[in-house]
Design a protein around this motif. Structure first.
Motif, PDB file in Angstrom:
ATOM      1  N   ASP A 188       0.859  -1.200   0.000  1.00 57.52           N
ATOM      2  CA  ASP A 188       0.000   0.000   0.000  1.00 57.52           C
ATOM      3  C   ASP A 188       0.891   1.245   0.000  1.00 57.52           C
ATOM      4  O   ASP A 188       0.638   2.219  -0.699  1.00 57.52           O
ATOM      5  CB  ASP A 188      -0.850   0.097   1.282  1.00 57.52           C
ATOM      6  N   TYR A 189       1.912   1.165   0.829  1.00 61.05           N
ATOM      7  CA  TYR A 189       2.847   2.280   0.950  1.00 61.05           C
ATOM      8  C   TYR A 189       3.540   2.521  -0.387  1.00 61.05           C
ATOM      9  O   TYR A 189       3.666   3.668  -0.842  1.00 61.05           O
ATOM     10  CB  TYR A 189       3.846   1.947   2.064  1.00 61.05           C
ATOM     11  N   SER A 190       3.961   1.428  -1.046  1.00 59.65           N
ATOM     12  CA  SER A 190       4.570   1.577  -2.377  1.00 59.65           C
ATOM     13  C   SER A 190       3.632   2.315  -3.314  1.00 59.65           C
ATOM     14  O   SER A 190       4.053   3.216  -4.053  1.00 59.65           O
ATOM     15  CB  SER A 190       4.870   0.205  -3.006  1.00 59.65           C
ATOM     16  N   ALA A 191       2.357   1.941  -3.290  1.00 61.70           N
ATOM     17  CA  ALA A 191       1.380   2.584  -4.180  1.00 61.70           C
ATOM     18  C   ALA A 191       1.316   4.080  -3.878  1.00 61.70           C
ATOM     19  O   ALA A 191       1.269   4.907  -4.794  1.00 61.70           O
ATOM     20  CB  ALA A 191       0.009   1.938  -4.016  1.00 61.70           C
ATOM     21  N   ALA A 192       1.355   4.421  -2.592  1.00 61.71           N
ATOM     22  CA  ALA A 192       1.320   5.838  -2.207  1.00 61.71           C
ATOM     23  C   ALA A 192       2.567   6.558  -2.721  1.00 61.71           C
ATOM     24  O   ALA A 192       2.495   7.713  -3.169  1.00 61.71           O
ATOM     25  CB  ALA A 192       1.217   5.976  -0.691  1.00 61.71           C
ATOM     26  N   ILE A 193       3.710   5.889  -2.681  1.00 57.35           N
ATOM     27  CA  ILE A 193       4.957   6.493  -3.161  1.00 57.35           C
ATOM     28  C   ILE A 193       4.856   6.798  -4.660  1.00 57.35           C
ATOM     29  O   ILE A 193       5.204   7.895  -5.112  1.00 57.35           O
ATOM     30  CB  ILE A 193       6.160   5.557  -2.875  1.00 57.35           C
ATOM     31  N   PHE A 194       4.342   5.851  -5.435  1.00 53.06           N
ATOM     32  CA  PHE A 194       4.212   6.076  -6.882  1.00 53.06           C
ATOM     33  C   PHE A 194       3.213   7.198  -7.167  1.00 53.06           C
ATOM     34  O   PHE A 194       3.446   8.047  -8.025  1.00 53.06           O
ATOM     35  CB  PHE A 194       3.825   4.784  -7.609  1.00 53.06           C
ATOM     36  N   ALA A 195       2.100   7.196  -6.427  1.00 49.64           N
ATOM     37  CA  ALA A 195       1.083   8.232  -6.644  1.00 49.64           C
ATOM     38  C   ALA A 195       1.665   9.609  -6.335  1.00 49.64           C
ATOM     39  O   ALA A 195       1.473  10.570  -7.084  1.00 49.64           O
ATOM     40  CB  ALA A 195      -0.140   7.958  -5.770  1.00 49.64           C
ATOM     41  N   TYR A 196       2.397   9.677  -5.246  1.00 48.47           N
ATOM     42  CA  TYR A 196       3.000  10.953  -4.826  1.00 48.47           C
ATOM     43  C   TYR A 196       3.990  11.442  -5.888  1.00 48.47           C
ATOM     44  O   TYR A 196       3.954  12.592  -6.310  1.00 48.47           O
ATOM     45  CB  TYR A 196       3.694  10.758  -3.479  1.00 48.47           C
ATOM     46  N   ALA A 197       4.857  10.526  -6.316  1.00 48.95           N
ATOM     47  CA  ALA A 197       5.891  10.915  -7.273  1.00 48.95           C
ATOM     48  C   ALA A 197       5.276  11.371  -8.597  1.00 48.95           C
ATOM     49  O   ALA A 197       5.771  12.300  -9.230  1.00 48.95           O
ATOM     50  CB  ALA A 197       6.849   9.752  -7.514  1.00 48.95           C
ATOM     51  N   LEU A 198       4.207  10.715  -9.010  1.00 45.00           N
ATOM     52  CA  LEU A 198       3.612  11.023 -10.313  1.00 45.00           C
ATOM     53  C   LEU A 198       2.544  12.112 -10.216  1.00 45.00           C
ATOM     54  O   LEU A 198       1.977  12.518 -11.228  1.00 45.00           O
ATOM     55  CB  LEU A 198       3.008   9.750 -10.923  1.00 45.00           C
ATOM     56  N   GLY A 199       2.251  12.542  -8.991  1.00 45.57           N
ATOM     57  CA  GLY A 199       1.255  13.604  -8.800  1.00 45.57           C
ATOM     58  C   GLY A 199      -0.132  13.201  -9.258  1.00 45.57           C
ATOM     59  O   GLY A 199      -0.853  14.009  -9.848  1.00 45.57           O
ATOM     60  N   THR A 200      -0.535  11.959  -9.002  1.00 47.08           N
ATOM     61  CA  THR A 200      -1.863  11.532  -9.440  1.00 47.08           C
ATOM     62  C   THR A 200      -2.933  12.088  -8.497  1.00 47.08           C
ATOM     63  O   THR A 200      -2.632  12.514  -7.387  1.00 47.08           O
ATOM     64  CB  THR A 200      -1.990   9.993  -9.460  1.00 47.08           C
ATOM     65  N   LYS A 201      -4.181  12.074  -8.976  1.00 45.85           N
ATOM     66  CA  LYS A 201      -5.274  12.587  -8.145  1.00 45.85           C
ATOM     67  C   LYS A 201      -5.697  11.557  -7.122  1.00 45.85           C
ATOM     68  O   LYS A 201      -6.198  11.887  -6.056  1.00 45.85           O
ATOM     69  CB  LYS A 201      -6.488  12.907  -9.026  1.00 45.85           C
ATOM     70  N   GLU A 202      -5.563  10.273  -7.484  1.00 46.88           N
ATOM     71  CA  GLU A 202      -5.996   9.249  -6.537  1.00 46.88           C
ATOM     72  C   GLU A 202      -5.191   7.970  -6.685  1.00 46.88           C
ATOM     73  O   GLU A 202      -4.479   7.773  -7.681  1.00 46.88           O
ATOM     74  CB  GLU A 202      -7.491   8.958  -6.695  1.00 46.88           C
ATOM     75  N   VAL A 203      -5.292   7.135  -5.658  1.00 51.04           N
ATOM     76  CA  VAL A 203      -4.693   5.814  -5.716  1.00 51.04           C
ATOM     77  C   VAL A 203      -5.756   4.842  -5.210  1.00 51.04           C
ATOM     78  O   VAL A 203      -6.478   5.144  -4.263  1.00 51.04           O
ATOM     79  CB  VAL A 203      -3.371   5.743  -4.915  1.00 51.04           C
ATOM     80  N   THR A 204      -5.875   3.713  -5.887  1.00 51.31           N
ATOM     81  CA  THR A 204      -6.915   2.756  -5.516  1.00 51.31           C
ATOM     82  C   THR A 204      -6.293   1.463  -5.021  1.00 51.31           C
ATOM     83  O   THR A 204      -5.421   0.893  -5.683  1.00 51.31           O
ATOM     84  CB  THR A 204      -7.829   2.440  -6.720  1.00 51.31           C
ATOM     85  N   ILE A 205      -6.732   1.034  -3.863  1.00 55.05           N
ATOM     86  CA  ILE A 205      -6.311  -0.253  -3.325  1.00 55.05           C
ATOM     87  C   ILE A 205      -7.474  -1.221  -3.520  1.00 55.05           C
ATOM     88  O   ILE A 205      -8.578  -0.982  -3.020  1.00 55.05           O
ATOM     89  CB  ILE A 205      -5.961  -0.105  -1.830  1.00 55.05           C
ATOM     90  N   TRP A 206      -7.226  -2.281  -4.281  1.00 56.27           N
ATOM     91  CA  TRP A 206      -8.295  -3.253  -4.576  1.00 56.27           C
ATOM     92  C   TRP A 206      -8.246  -4.375  -3.540  1.00 56.27           C
ATOM     93  O   TRP A 206      -7.213  -5.031  -3.389  1.00 56.27           O
ATOM     94  CB  TRP A 206      -8.111  -3.804  -5.994  1.00 56.27           C
ATOM     95  N   LYS A 207      -9.373  -4.569  -2.846  1.00 51.85           N
ATOM     96  CA  LYS A 207      -9.364  -5.505  -1.721  1.00 51.85           C
ATOM     97  C   LYS A 207     -10.527  -6.485  -1.799  1.00 51.85           C
ATOM     98  O   LYS A 207     -11.422  -6.335  -2.620  1.00 51.85           O
ATOM     99  CB  LYS A 207      -9.458  -4.733  -0.395  1.00 51.85           C
TER     100      LYS A 207
END
Ligand code: ASP
Ligand code: MG
Length: 432
Positions: free
Chosen positions: A217-236
């Motif tokens: 999850d943290y990795s996903a947040a890192i990529f979102a932050y670096a790329l400046g995306t509007k959202e990140v989705t965790i599929w559960k």
């Protein structure tokens, strides 16, 4: 084209069906470039931890068996996904298993608290994500999706604190932006997918590090932050963030939205739905975190975002099992003073023991921790030098956010309360 970051956890890719379902979900977002951050399939991380402990303890036969179990699981999955038996995925996967095989041999005994052990752990346990990302990328390409595999150990720069590596944010952001923007920007309008491993980073020497269990999850947040995306989705495998774990709570209900602040509190107290480090970078960049069901992708799930006055819809329950309640009293019957507390916390910090809840009286200090081998491996003995130590094992720690009396009664249900602590928004209950 807007970039989205999707994280698929072990439960969402626990089989060939799971991998196919990712394609179904990607199909619903044809107008977006997507970074697919993938965890190890099913319980592979646990299986690799077991493999590590087998060969480090010199149990070669058990290690062989465990290695083959992990290999068979992955090859069964690719057999189902790929019908041409000369597909390159077979060779690539075989190559990674050969690499792993080369690492796992009996060693001189490595103590389980030093960095030699921790770096060995990262080398071995990170293979789960290497296997899953490789399979995912090949499968997406075979379905006609423009996909490319990236190596997280070269994108996420960390320090050398194996198993709990700290991210170098400026360098990591720059690397991700350079590499991925270039990829997504190439030849025009076609939507593209970048597949990358969760959980993994790399230190300055190039050695693989990991970000802590459940760290994808943290990795996903890192990529979102670096790329400046509007959202990140965790599929559960749940419809969103629930007010309790449906596995033990009959009437769990979904929260439609959550403030960042509340999500941080929940993660801190042990709600397993979001990794604790995930929220802060998202909050800093005002990125919405969506938690959605991979089985019902059309449903809205839960949005974690900046909400000034989040309205609490109902109490939220968090249960931590396998708790140990430890009570210390000074051997000389003196009061518990600041010096004692700082001693005690020094000992706990040295053994990497985290306190979940604590309470003190004049002559005793009680605290609750996760059951951990480090307790028996020196921590309790160190405490016993100056303190009389009593403890109870096998307890439950319940945290109820936004509690009321009814919520407490429902939780206690006739069980013995060993510790109760209330603040304005939160109650902790240690139950036998
Ligand atoms: N595979 C890793 C783990 O199980 C990371 C993750 O799933 O987030 O801890
Ligand atoms: Mg996992």
């Amino acid at each position: 084209m807007e970039i989205k970051v999707f994280k698929f956890g072990g439960a969402s890719v626990n089989s060939a069906e799971g991998v196919k379902n990712v394609v179904t979900i990607l199909g619903k977002y044809p107008g977006n470039h997507i970074v697919v951050v993938v965890s190890a399939m099913a319980k592979t991380t646990n299986a690799l931890e077991e493999l590590l402990s087998c060969y480090l303890s010199g149990n070669t036969a058990a290690a062989e068996k465990q290695f083959h179990r992990i290999k068979e699981f992955h090859f069964t999955t690719v057999d189902t996904l790929f019908h041409e038996k000369d597909h390159p995925v077979f060779k690539d996967l075989e190559q990674q298993f050969m690499k792993l095989k080369g690492i796992i041999r009996p060693r001189k005994k490595i103590s389980s608290v030093n960095n030699v052990y921790n770096s060995e752990y990262d080398r071995v346990v990170s293979f789960g994500e290497v296997f899953s990302s490789l399979i995912m990328d090949h499968y997406l390409v075979s379905c006609g999706i423009g996909s490319k595999l990236f190596d997280a150990s070269k994108l996420i720069l960390t320090d050398t604190a194996h198993r709990d590596a700290k991210v170098d944010w400026p360098e990591t952001s720059a690397r991700i932006r350079n590499v991925m923007m270039c990829y997504f920007g190439e030849n025009g309008r076609r939507r593209k997918v970048a597949v990358v491993q969760g959980f993994i980073g790399g230190d300055p020497s190039g050695a693989t590090t990991t970000l802590g269990r459940e760290g994808s999850d943290y990795s996903a947040a890192i990529f979102a932050y670096a790329l400046g995306t509007k959202e990140v989705t965790i599929w559960k495998d749940v419809p969103g963030v629930m007010n309790a774990d449906p596995k033990w709570f009959g009437n769990a209900r979904k929260l439609d939205s959550l403030s960042y602040r509340e999500a941080i509190e929940l993660a801190y107290f042990g709600a397993s739905v979001i990794h604790p480090k995930t929220i802060k970078p998202l909050e800093n960049a005002n990125i919405t975190l969506k938690v959605k069901s991979f089985l019902r992708p059309e449903l809205p799930g839960t949005s974690v975002k900046n909400i000034k006055r989040w309205k609490v819809p109902f109490p939220i329950y968090i249960r931590k099992q396998n708790q140990v309640l430890i009570s210390l009293s000074p051997r000389d019957f003196s009061f518990i003073l600041e010096e004692n507390l700082s001693d005690i916390f020094n000992i706990l910090a040295r053994h990497h023991i985290r306190v979940n809840v604590m309470q003190n009286s004049a002559i005793s200090f009680s605290f609750c921790v996760d059951e951990d081998p480090a307790l028996e491996n020196g921590c309790l003995a160190a405490l016993q030098e100056d303190y009389l130590v009593r403890f109870n094992k096998g307890l439950d720690l319940f945290t109820i956010r936004h509690y009321n009396q009814q919520a407490i009664d429902k939780t206690v249900k006739g069980r013995k309360v060993l510790l109760e602590q209330k603040t304005r928004n939160t109650v902790h209950l240690v139950l036998r």
